[in-house]
Design an enzyme around this catalytic site. Structure first.
Site, PDB file in Angstrom:
ATOM      1  N   CYS A   1       0.795  -1.208   0.000  1.00 54.59           N
ATOM      2  CA  CYS A   1       0.000   0.000   0.000  1.00 54.59           C
ATOM      3  C   CYS A   1       0.838   1.274   0.000  1.00 54.59           C
ATOM      4  CB  CYS A   1      -0.980   0.003   1.167  1.00 54.59           C
ATOM      5  SG  CYS A   1      -0.230  -0.319   2.740  1.00 54.59           S
TER       6      CYS A   1
ATOM      7  N   HIS B   1      -1.924   0.708   7.196  1.00 53.88           N
ATOM      8  CA  HIS B   1      -2.316   0.996   5.822  1.00 53.88           C
ATOM      9  C   HIS B   1      -1.882   2.416   5.486  1.00 53.88           C
ATOM     10  CE1 HIS B   1      -4.436   0.122   2.206  1.00 53.88           C
ATOM     11  NE2 HIS B   1      -5.370   1.057   2.360  1.00 53.88           N
TER      12      HIS B   1
ATOM     13  N   ASP C   1      -8.226   5.711  -2.122  1.00 53.76           N
ATOM     14  CA  ASP C   1      -7.355   4.593  -1.738  1.00 53.76           C
ATOM     15  C   ASP C   1      -6.951   3.825  -2.977  1.00 53.76           C
ATOM     16  OD1 ASP C   1      -5.970   2.565  -0.650  1.00 53.76           O
ATOM     17  OD2 ASP C   1      -7.541   1.919   0.751  1.00 53.76           O
TER      18      ASP C   1
END
Lengths: 305, 664
Positions: free
Chosen positions: B420, B464, B480
């Protein structure tokens, strides 16, 4: 109070002057179906007490003089071969009597002692495989010289426990001694004593002793005494449950002698010296102390609940 | 001292000191073990204890060694080390019961020191077992003849009897705010989010299944893909690493058109950092902390103890609709000259978007933000997300290293395998290159629901990173990019998003059901332990006590109450133990008879405790012939009532009457 018991006591007091307490204790012991140990010096009237009791109560009397060479058979009896019939016939020993005086029991060997003590406990004798009951009532008065005399086998604690009571005669007081010295020969008086009780009456009295009432409050007191002997540090060990039962039985007999139908703390206190003094061993430095004084201390130490 | 209690003492000290071996200097552990062994040998062989001068030398050398090692003799590390060394040395002069008692006390103190390092349930249970052993040894010291089992029983009873006192002390002992004494930094867990992000930093963290925090929602929990736990916001990029830059604490952020408020409480494990976590976008908080201009929650001090706080967030929001020019510039800045291919790609998107302004809501865009993206900027954002989605990008925990200076180019055009942080970082770079203000937000996403405890567990593996872009008319919008590549990461969890072969924290992948249940059960238990035992701080204490009806709780009042209740508990125990000394209530007959005795005692004739009624009556009669008849009568009535066969109410009443009438 039973009039015949009164007569018994009165008659005994005529002969054994100045010892009413000892006479009552002996009588209480007998009524409670126990056996009596008298411990004192020779010549203070132990034998006379036994003889007087036997006569007044109308009991068969036998006397065994314990010596160091006494054998069990001398007490219990032997079987002897009869030439006529070709059989062995049992000749009962002196133990087969209603009242047995075992004189100077601590002079005999432990073997002979234990023959007597077993018979006392079981109220029967087994010889050569045959069990023979002893007569009823059966009452043993053993006398013992103070153990510090030479040539004695002191009874061990477990044997002492077989005796319901142990008492001391003590010297007579001057007045009583005067009467003794100036009066007639005691043996003659004893020989002339008439029985005041039938055997059956005595058995009935023994029955009645068991029915004397004991209240819970009194049991509390007896237990307090037992607990004190177990918790206090002055004794080697406390009184056993058997000693508690003995104390209760003796107190019942004492209450009956006093003509009461219920046991009072005073009865317990009265018999406690007889019941406890040979069962309590003082500890340490107090070992030489008089055991009666020890019991008096015990009485004073336990409050009546 | 006989041998068995010495061995028992050795075992007790060994057990209580064993957990310390983990952090003691190795030479101290070895020295202590050697001393204990030596003592055991001396006990076994019966040899005399070492001479005083030798002990003095060892003591001075040991203390000197500790001084060199820690540069002090005080504080947690040096203090505990010194304590354990001296305890082991004390064995060398253990001669009598008094010395043994000193060792028992030392052992109890070492029990406490263990909690400086760990306060978990296993530690507490182990220490309880150790305490039982210590108390058993103590009983042994004073009752050599008692066999082991009854000794253990006595010790267990003693500990059980201590429970009421412990409870009183626990509930009422005044708590201080924060730790009682300052503990060094390493007393606290430091694993967790950092305020820097570079390729690989989050994927490393994802391997840890340590708990970051636990959450209880006061109402319906939000959808999983809305559970974005906001942490540090990163603005500055140097070509490799993202850093927060200067945080504006003084300017308050602006909210507009908020909706869907959600209330929840978070129990945050200590992470030694200043920030707290809250759902996007946080609005209110129950503890003192600043809500910064970029919606971070910052405390003044690093968090060193577990913290529980209530918070409110808005799932639908417009954040900072009017952004200052300075912030816009901050959100656009890029290291000059780096990543030319990315810049070129972004500018191509920009040109395309301006050429064909036909905005259409995209299904993919709804995932990250609040509304369908509109206008040119939105078209660029959609193009970027579509690029990640369409091209051959892979979501992986083991991305290839990006050694060059143009790391974004390398990732976007060559390796295309990342976690991520790679996606969030490169997305923001692309946005800035396309002249759209953007920044990186790090935090946690998702969480595991514990249906036993009814709360969510957020672990380090849920760490994250995502992006936020500022769009005029919409403010800061969450995008995202990971969701575009691996939607399962956001909708389910990390394990679902990764291929089966990837290395993951133990149990993160679907483990057998019973094992998962066991783990959730255990977590629920330790959560309660944390909340109610360890987390019982002054606030909870005050709340609890005021619910019990105590008003205006102050620590002085607490101390008074504690003393009072402790006294009560001890008195209750004393009464219980001495109950046989309290006389039973005598019955009516006895109390009445005692009245007689009291009357006579006043008249100078007290009854001795062991004196029977008849004897007493006779004594009284002899001393006071005038009373003879009365007292004899009373005594005989008493005797027949108390010791006699029958005991009727009538004669009892007559007895009572006679006693009332009796006046010596």
């Amino acid at each position: 109070m039973n009039p015949s018991l009164n007569n018994v006591i009165a008659q005994a007091e005529q002969v054994i002057v100045g010892k009413p307490r000892q006479i009552r204790m002996a009588l209480a012991c007998l009524l409670a179906r126990g056996h009596l140990l008298i411990e004192d010096l020779p010549g203070v009237g132990k034998t006379t007490l036994a003889q007087v009791l036997a006569r007044t109560l109308g009991l068969q009397f036998q006397r065994i003089q314990f010596t160091s060479d006494l054998l069990p058979a001398d007490i219990l009896g032997v079987s002897i071969y009869q030439r006529d019939s070709g059989k062995f016939e049992f000749h009962p020993g002196p133990i087969f009597a209603q009242m047995v005086l075992a004189d100077e029991v601590n002079r005999a060997t432990p073997k002979a002692q234990s023959a007597l003590l077993e018979a006392m406990e079981e109220r029967q004798v087994t010889i050569e495989g045959t069990t023979r009951p002893l007569p009823t009532p059966f009452f043993v008065i053993a006398t013992q010289n103070p153990t510090y005399q030479i040539g004695t086998f002191p009874l061990p604690e477990s044997q002492l426990d077989r005796f319901l009571m142990r008492i001391r005669m003590g010297y007579p007081d001057p007045q009583a001694e005067r009467g003794l010295l100036s009066g007639v020969d005691r043996r003659e008086i004893v020989a002339g004593l008439a029985p005041q009780l039938e055997s059956a009456e005595l058995l009935a009295l023994q029955q009645r002793v068991q029915q004397v009432f004991v209240s819970p409050a009194l049991l509390d007191y007896v237990q307090a005494i037992l607990r004190h002997t177990r918790e206090a540090t002055r004794y080697t060990h406390g009184l056993s449950p058997r000693a508690g039962l003995a104390l209760l039985a003796a107190a019942r007999a004492w209450a009956l002698l006093d003509g009461r139908n219920a046991v009072l703390p005073e009865d317990v206190q009265a018999v406690l010296p007889g019941v406890a003094s040979h069962r309590l061993q003082p500890l340490g430095e107090r070992a030489k102390q008089d055991s009666d004084a020890l019991v008096q201390e015990l009485i004073a130490a336990v409050a009546i609940p | 001292m006989t041998k068995p209690p010495i061995y028992a003492l050795l075992l007790s000290i060994l057990m209580v000191a064993a957990p310390h071996a983990e952090h003691l200097p190795p030479w101290v552990s070895a020295l202590c073990a050697a001393l204990l062994l030596w003592r055991a040998y001396l006990t076994h062989s019966g040899n005399p204890l070492p001479r005083r001068w030798l002990l003095t030398v060892i003591t001075i050398a040991g203390a000197g060694g500790i001084l060199i090692e820690f540069h002090t003799l005080f504080g947690r590390e040096a203090g505990v080390t010194l304590l354990i060394l001296l305890t082991a040395l004390k064995f060398m002069e253990l001669r009598n019961v008094r010395d043994a008692m000193v060792l028992i006390y030392l052992a109890c103190f070492i029990v406490i020191t263990n909690f400086f390092y760990s306060q978990s349930i296993p530690t507490a249970l182990y220490m309880l077992a150790t305490l039982l052993l210590i108390v058993t040894t103590w009983v042994h010291l004073h009752g050599q003849s008692i066999a082991f089992k009854p000794r253990l029983l006595v010790a267990g009873t003693l500990l059980l009897q201590a429970i009421p006192l412990t409870l009183v002390l626990f509930v009422l002992f005044p708590r201080v705010q924060g730790p009682l004494w300052g503990l060094p930094q390493d007393a606290f867990a430091t694993s967790g989010l950092d305020d820097k992000m570079s390729p690989g930093s989050l994927s490393r963290l994802s391997l840890s299944d340590e708990v970051a925090f636990r959450v209880v929602y006061n109402s319906q929990p939000p959808r999983r893909d809305q559970m974005y736990w906001r942490g540090p916001v990163l603005w500055n990029f140097d070509g490799r690493t993202w850093t927060p830059g200067r945080t504006m604490r003084t300017v308050a952020p602006q909210f507009a058109d908020t909706a869907q408020p959600i209330d929840y409480s978070v129990t945050l494990e200590p992470h030694n950092k200043t920030w707290l976590f809250a759902l996007d976008m946080p609005d209110r908080l129950s503890v003192a902390a600043d809500l910064t201009y970029d919606f971070q929650i910052l405390r003044k001090e690093p968090l060193k103890a577990r913290l529980r706080y209530e918070a409110r967030s808005h799932l639908v929001y417009h954040a900072n609709l009017l952004e200052s020019e300075r912030q816009i510039q901050r959100a656009l800045q890029l290291p000059p000259g780096l990543n030319p291919r990315a810049q070129e790609l972004a500018q191509r998107w920009r040109a395309a978007a301006e050429a064909a302004p036909s905005p259409q809501p995209s299904p993919a865009s709804g995932r990250g933000g609040n509304r369908p993206l509109m206008g040119t900027d939105e078209t660029v954002v959609r193009a970027a997300l579509a690029h990640f989605n369409r091209e051959n990008f892979h979501y992986t925990l083991e991305p290839p290293p990006l050694p060059g200076s143009n790391s974004i180019d390398e990732f976007l055009f060559e390796t295309r395998r990342g976690f991520c942080e790679h996606y969030a970082g490169s997305f923001v770079v692309l946005m800035r290159a396309a002249h759209i203000p953007a920044r990186v937000v790090t935090g946690y996403q998702g969480g595991e629901y514990n249906d036993i405890g009814g709360y969510y567990i957020v672990r380090q593996s849920d760490a994250h990173a995502w992006a936020e872009v500022w769009l005029s008319g919409q403010g800061w919008v969450r995008i995202d990019p990971t969701a575009a590549i691996a939607p399962a990461r956001v909708e389910r969890n990390l394990a679902a998003a990764l291929p089966d072969t990837a290395a993951l924290p133990f149990m993160a992948r679907s483990a057998p059901q019973w094992l998962r249940d066991l783990r959730l059960n255990w977590d629920a238990v330790s959560n309660r332990w944390n909340q109610w035992v360890l987390g019982y701080n002054s606030e909870l204490q005050f709340a609890f006590l005021s619910r019990l009806g105590m008003e205006d709780v102050t620590w002085q009042k607490l101390a008074l109450n504690m003393t009072f209740v402790l006294g009560l508990v001890i008195a209750a125990f004393a009464l219980f133990m001495l109950r046989h000394l309290i006389k039973r209530q005598p019955d009516k007959v006895q109390t009445t008879w005692l009245k007689v005795c009291r009357k006579l005692a006043k008249a100078g004739l007290p009854r001795a405790a062991h004196e029977g009624a008849l004897d007493y009556a006779e004594r009284v009669a002899a001393a006071r012939p005038g009373l003879a008849g009365d007292i004899r009568d009373l005594a005989s009535r008493y005797n027949s009532l108390r010791y006699g066969v029958e005991r009727d109410e009538l004669s009892l009443r007559a007895f009572c009457k006679a006693v009332r009438a009796f006046h010596p």
